[in-house]
Design a protein around this motif. Structure first.
Motif, short mmCIF file in Angstrom:
data_model
loop_
_atom_site.label_atom_id
_atom_site.label_comp_id
_atom_site.label_asym_id
_atom_site.label_seq_id
_atom_site.Cartn_x
_atom_site.Cartn_y
_atom_site.Cartn_z
N ASP A 207 0.87 -1.17 0.00
CA ASP A 207 0.00 0.00 0.00
C ASP A 207 0.91 1.23 0.00
O ASP A 207 2.15 1.10 -0.01
CB ASP A 207 -0.90 -0.05 1.25
CG ASP A 207 -2.18 0.74 1.04
OD1 ASP A 207 -2.25 1.47 0.03
OD2 ASP A 207 -3.09 0.64 1.88
N PHE A 208 0.30 2.40 0.00
CA PHE A 208 1.09 3.63 0.04
C PHE A 208 0.52 4.56 1.10
O PHE A 208 -0.70 4.64 1.28
CB PHE A 208 1.05 4.33 -1.33
CG PHE A 208 1.76 3.58 -2.42
CD1 PHE A 208 3.11 3.78 -2.66
CD2 PHE A 208 1.08 2.65 -3.20
CE1 PHE A 208 3.77 3.08 -3.67
CE2 PHE A 208 1.72 1.95 -4.19
CZ PHE A 208 3.07 2.16 -4.43
N GLU A 209 1.42 5.24 1.81
CA GLU A 209 0.97 6.23 2.79
C GLU A 209 1.74 7.52 2.58
O GLU A 209 2.91 7.51 2.14
CB GLU A 209 1.15 5.72 4.23
CG GLU A 209 2.57 5.46 4.64
CD GLU A 209 2.66 4.94 6.08
OE1 GLU A 209 3.69 5.25 6.72
OE2 GLU A 209 1.74 4.25 6.55
N SER A 210 1.07 8.63 2.86
CA SER A 210 1.64 9.95 2.56
C SER A 210 2.95 10.19 3.32
O SER A 210 3.07 9.82 4.50
CB SER A 210 0.64 11.05 2.92
OG SER A 210 -0.52 10.93 2.13
N ARG A 211 3.90 10.77 2.60
CA ARG A 211 5.15 11.19 3.25
C ARG A 211 4.93 12.52 3.95
O ARG A 211 3.91 13.20 3.74
CB ARG A 211 6.26 11.32 2.20
CG ARG A 211 6.75 9.98 1.64
CD ARG A 211 7.99 10.20 0.78
NE ARG A 211 8.54 8.95 0.25
CZ ARG A 211 9.36 8.16 0.90
NH1 ARG A 211 9.73 8.47 2.15
NH2 ARG A 211 9.83 7.05 0.34
N LYS A 212 5.92 12.91 4.78
CA LYS A 212 5.84 14.20 5.45
C LYS A 212 5.81 15.32 4.41
O LYS A 212 6.43 15.21 3.35
CB LYS A 212 7.06 14.40 6.36
CG LYS A 212 7.07 13.50 7.58
CD LYS A 212 8.29 13.78 8.44
CE LYS A 212 8.33 12.85 9.66
NZ LYS A 212 9.54 13.08 10.48
N LYS A 213 5.07 16.36 4.70
CA LYS A 213 4.95 17.48 3.78
C LYS A 213 6.33 18.03 3.44
O LYS A 213 7.17 18.23 4.30
CB LYS A 213 4.08 18.57 4.41
CG LYS A 213 3.69 19.66 3.42
CD LYS A 213 2.70 20.63 4.03
CE LYS A 213 2.30 21.69 3.01
NZ LYS A 213 1.31 22.65 3.59
N GLY A 214 6.56 18.24 2.15
CA GLY A 214 7.84 18.78 1.70
C GLY A 214 8.85 17.72 1.31
O GLY A 214 9.93 18.04 0.81
N THR A 215 8.52 16.42 1.54
CA THR A 215 9.43 15.34 1.17
C THR A 215 9.45 15.16 -0.34
O THR A 215 8.40 15.13 -0.99
CB THR A 215 9.01 14.01 1.84
OG1 THR A 215 8.97 14.19 3.26
CG2 THR A 215 9.99 12.90 1.48
N LYS A 216 10.64 15.04 -0.89
CA LYS A 216 10.76 14.87 -2.34
C LYS A 216 10.46 13.42 -2.75
O LYS A 216 10.86 12.47 -2.08
CB LYS A 216 12.18 15.25 -2.79
CG LYS A 216 12.50 16.72 -2.60
CD LYS A 216 13.90 17.06 -3.09
CE LYS A 216 14.19 18.54 -2.93
NZ LYS A 216 15.56 18.87 -3.43
N ALA A 217 9.78 13.29 -3.89
CA ALA A 217 9.41 11.96 -4.40
C ALA A 217 10.64 11.21 -4.91
O ALA A 217 11.53 11.80 -5.53
CB ALA A 217 8.39 12.10 -5.53
N LYS A 218 10.68 9.92 -4.61
CA LYS A 218 11.78 9.07 -5.06
C LYS A 218 11.23 7.96 -5.96
O LYS A 218 10.02 7.70 -6.01
CB LYS A 218 12.48 8.43 -3.85
CG LYS A 218 13.07 9.42 -2.88
CD LYS A 218 13.88 8.70 -1.79
CE LYS A 218 12.99 7.81 -0.95
NZ LYS A 218 13.74 7.21 0.19
N ASP A 219 12.14 7.29 -6.66
CA ASP A 219 11.74 6.12 -7.45
C ASP A 219 11.06 5.12 -6.52
O ASP A 219 11.56 4.84 -5.42
CB ASP A 219 12.98 5.46 -8.07
CG ASP A 219 12.98 5.61 -9.58
OD1 ASP A 219 12.00 6.13 -10.12
OD2 ASP A 219 13.95 5.17 -10.22
N GLY A 220 9.93 4.58 -6.95
CA GLY A 220 9.19 3.64 -6.12
C GLY A 220 8.08 4.29 -5.35
O GLY A 220 7.15 3.62 -4.88
#
Length: 443
Positions: A152-165
């Motif tokens: 599943d996927f859960e939101s990262r902390k605000k301002g976190t840059k997206a990574k591969d995967g």
């Protein structure tokens, strides 16, 4: 008709077949007489065309058919009387190439006979059967792997840059020459970066994006893109990133179990244990089969047809060359020479192949239509969307049918031998079984 032996060396056989002119003419007359009642010709009622006219009109065509039938009949009669089984298609040639009507037909036939296979006392064979139980640790490990696949996927902390995967949720609007195009827009679209589900070059430009960011992505559609009006065109996608999510393994609970068709977690664990033990049994059988073939190879010795050896050695050499040169897809490559190693391996394969065929014939092993249909369906699944065409292709292709039938027949013969042999079960660890399987691959 005369059949005279001209060669008998080892498994090589040669014969001279003579069909006399009188025999041939009698066969022609017989065929014309059979056809006469149905022949219609101008000036004659149906079935009343004179034999002389029939012979003049159709004699040459019927002569060719009669000649072929006479030779085929002589060959069949020879094999029935001698008991020989040719290893490959016999080589048949006209000896009197200047033949003319009224002459005897002289033919030479050469072939290699299959050898006589000695009897084997299958009850004398002793084999070890490796048994592995699916313990709790193996089940838990498989469960964890399932949870990974059901991530599943859960939101990262605000301002976190997206990574591969990571998964980004975004709105996008695609434009070509400043104009929006059909199918180029979506809202709240979930895209896993690195999945290569978008146009090449698209996902890479969103690596590093953060939630709330607006970003233009410029890409070019491939020249062979399915939509012709977009093929080769440069497009700009206006993207609005709404969320950046990290992948997390699904929780191992009853909800996960229902995703995989089980009633609850306990039921899923039972399914996994059964699947694991089926896998272990398959691996154990492969190891035991190799042991059986090794034992059979020690028990029998007989002459092998050189033509089969050469063909098998050539096939082995060709297969190994392509494994060493994976970039070469076709057969446009230098001639591949066979080595002594190839010939040694070929001798084992041919010897065991002939022995298993003989054992299967004596045990009256048959591959049923249902088993063949299942095998074809399994193979057809490799061609999604073309299953029906593949099925029809196999039905019309005898060689392909034989390629699918051969391993089914061999496995049934092997199972028959297992039933006769003495099997001793030995409980081992999963690691021991894995090592035994890897040893097979190294040989």
């Amino acid at each position: 008709m005369q059949v005279n032996e001209t060669l008998n060396e080892g498994l090589k056989r040669g014969y001279a077949i003579t069909v006399t002119a009188a025999e041939l003419e009698a066969k022609v007359n017989e065929k014309l007489a059979e056809a006469q009642p149905e022949v219609e010709m101008k000036g004659f009622r149906k079935g009343k065309v004179p034999m002389a006219l029939l012979k003049k009109q159709f004699g040459q065509k019927v002569m060719g058919e009669a000649m072929q039938e006479a030779i085929d009949g002589a060959m069949q009669e020879h094999f029935e009387k001698s008991g020989d089984r040719p290893a490959m298609q016999p080589d048949v040639k006209m000896a009197n190439e200047d033949w003319k009507e009224g002459d005897d037909v002289e033919v030479t036939m050469t072939y290699e006979a299959l050898p006589e296979i000695p009897d084997v006392d299958l009850t004398s064979i002793k084999l070890e059967k490796m048994v592995v139980k699916a313990d709790d640790a193996a089940v838990e490990e498989a469960l964890a792997n399932l949870a990974e696949t059901a991530q599943d996927f859960e939101s990262r902390k605000k301002g976190t840059k997206a990574k591969d995967g990571d998964q980004i949720v975004f709105d996008f609007l695609g434009k070509v020459d400043g104009e929006a195009f059909e199918g180029g827009a979506a809202e709240d679209y979930p895209l896993v970066l690195g999945s290569n589900s978008f146009i090449p070059g698209f996902e890479e430009q969103l690596v590093g994006a953060v939630a709330g960011e607006e970003k233009d992505v410029t890409v070019s559609f491939p020249d062979d893109y399915q939509a012709e009006h977009l093929a080769g065109k440069e497009a700009v996608f206006e993207c609005k990133i709404k969320d950046v999510k990290k992948p997390v393994a699904a929780k191992i609970d009853d909800e996960l179990a229902t995703k995989f068709g089980a009633e609850d977690l306990a039921g899923l664990k039972t399914q996994i244990a059964e699947r694991l033990e089926a896998e272990y049994m398959g691996a154990s059988r492969a190891v035991m089969k190799r042991g059986l073939l090794d034992e059979l190879d020690k028990l029998v010795s007989f002459d092998l047809p050189p033509s089969l050896l050469d063909a098998e050695a050539g096939q082995i050499a060709h297969q190994l060359w392509h494994e060493d040169n994976p970039d070469v897809q076709g057969h446009d490559h230098p001639e591949i020479e066979t080595t002594e190693e190839h010939k040694t391996l070929a001798a084992r394969r041919v010897r065991l192949g002939l022995l298993l065929a003989e054992l299967g014939q004596k045990a009256e092993v048959q591959v049923s239509d249902a088993e063949m249909t299942q095998a074809i369906m399994n193979q057809a699944r490799q061609y999604p969307g073309q299953e029906r065409q593949f099925f029809e292709f196999v039905q019309q292709n005898q060689q392909m049918q034989q390629q699918l039938r051969a391993p089914l027949f061999e496995d049934k013969v092997v199972d028959h031998v297992f039933e006769q042999a003495t099997l001793k079960e030995k409980e081992v660890s999963k690691e021991d079984l894995q090592k035994a399987v890897e040893a097979l691959e190294d040989e």
